[in-house]
Enzyme design. Sequence first.
Site, mmCIF file in Angstrom:
data_model
loop_
_atom_site.group_PDB
_atom_site.id
_atom_site.type_symbol
_atom_site.label_atom_id
_atom_site.label_comp_id
_atom_site.label_asym_id
_atom_site.label_seq_id
_atom_site.Cartn_x
_atom_site.Cartn_y
_atom_site.Cartn_z
ATOM 1 N N PRO A 2 52.755 9.867 -25.796
ATOM 2 C CA PRO A 2 53.982 9.130 -25.483
ATOM 3 C C PRO A 2 53.986 8.574 -24.051
ATOM 4 C CG PRO A 2 54.475 11.184 -26.594
ATOM 5 C CD PRO A 2 53.026 11.219 -26.232
ATOM 6 N N GLU A 3 54.055 7.269 -23.963
ATOM 7 C CA GLU A 3 54.207 6.587 -22.680
ATOM 8 C C GLU A 3 55.548 5.848 -22.739
ATOM 9 O OE1 GLU A 3 50.635 4.337 -21.736
ATOM 10 O OE2 GLU A 3 49.431 5.667 -22.956
#
Length: 267
Positions: A2-3
């Site tokens: 997750p960015e």
Amino acid sequence: MPELPEVETIRRQLAEKIVGKTINQIEILAPKIFIGEVKTAIGAKVVGVGRVAKVLRILLSNGNALLAHFKLNGQFFWRGPGDDSPARFTCVIFHFTDGSRLLFNDSRKFGWIKAMENFSEESAAAIEPFCPDFNLKNFFAVLAKSRRPVKLVLMDQEKIGGIGNIYANEALFAARISPFRPANSLSVNEAEKLRNAIVKILQKAIDCRGSSGKDEWYRQLDGSPGGYQNHFLVYQKNGQKCPRCGDPITRQNQAGRGTFYCPACQI
DNA sequence: CTGCGGTCCTGAAGGC
DNA sequence: TGCCTTCAGGACCGCA
């Protein structure tokens, strides 16, 4: 992993589900994940869901907040009232008064949830895409201050917030810049290309509801995968032909992380 | 300031 | 088939 686009997707979906709901229990299955005291959030109503860089902020009616970081493979899954569908690696469960639940899953237990008392939204030190301070002047100034490889500066959360390995690789490819170039060697023109590539790619990734690549554990709030992995041009494409020049995409280790790039057309 | 190596943690993948 | 080893990686920390 997750960015910014993945966390933003979860933020939007979570806001629709939990704003206005009251937390009446927090079940902790993996103690190291939950930092702070449960009573900070019990009985409080959710008044908003925010995000700074890769950190999610659940704002509460009592002035406190819950912060969440997914690190490599943390997930938030939603379960409506009566929905008992199974989930793997659940570490924390938030119970709401209407019977719905929010699950935090993390197979590697790198992620965390922090209960913060009297939470105030301090201004972040790092510039961040989609914020007004992410302009060319500030972006170029950040690059100009460092001799480190440009990819590492893009991923340095103290300098620029929200960019991780996937989007650093993709943005550098789009801007035709080698990940190994010292950050301060970029011209203003190159910095502008890179800045524009970052904004464009992150926006497209948000539109696609994030990336769920081959090793990625990221899922949306309902458990379904994102769609931006179908737009990867270099990430996890080592051995394949560069879509621009046809030379092979290379994978090389850089500061312990995989860097994917085209040595022929990224200068 | 910079780089390097270790730490956390465990599923997945590869070797035999 | 199954056991064993290796790898990946965001953020952080200590050290040179």
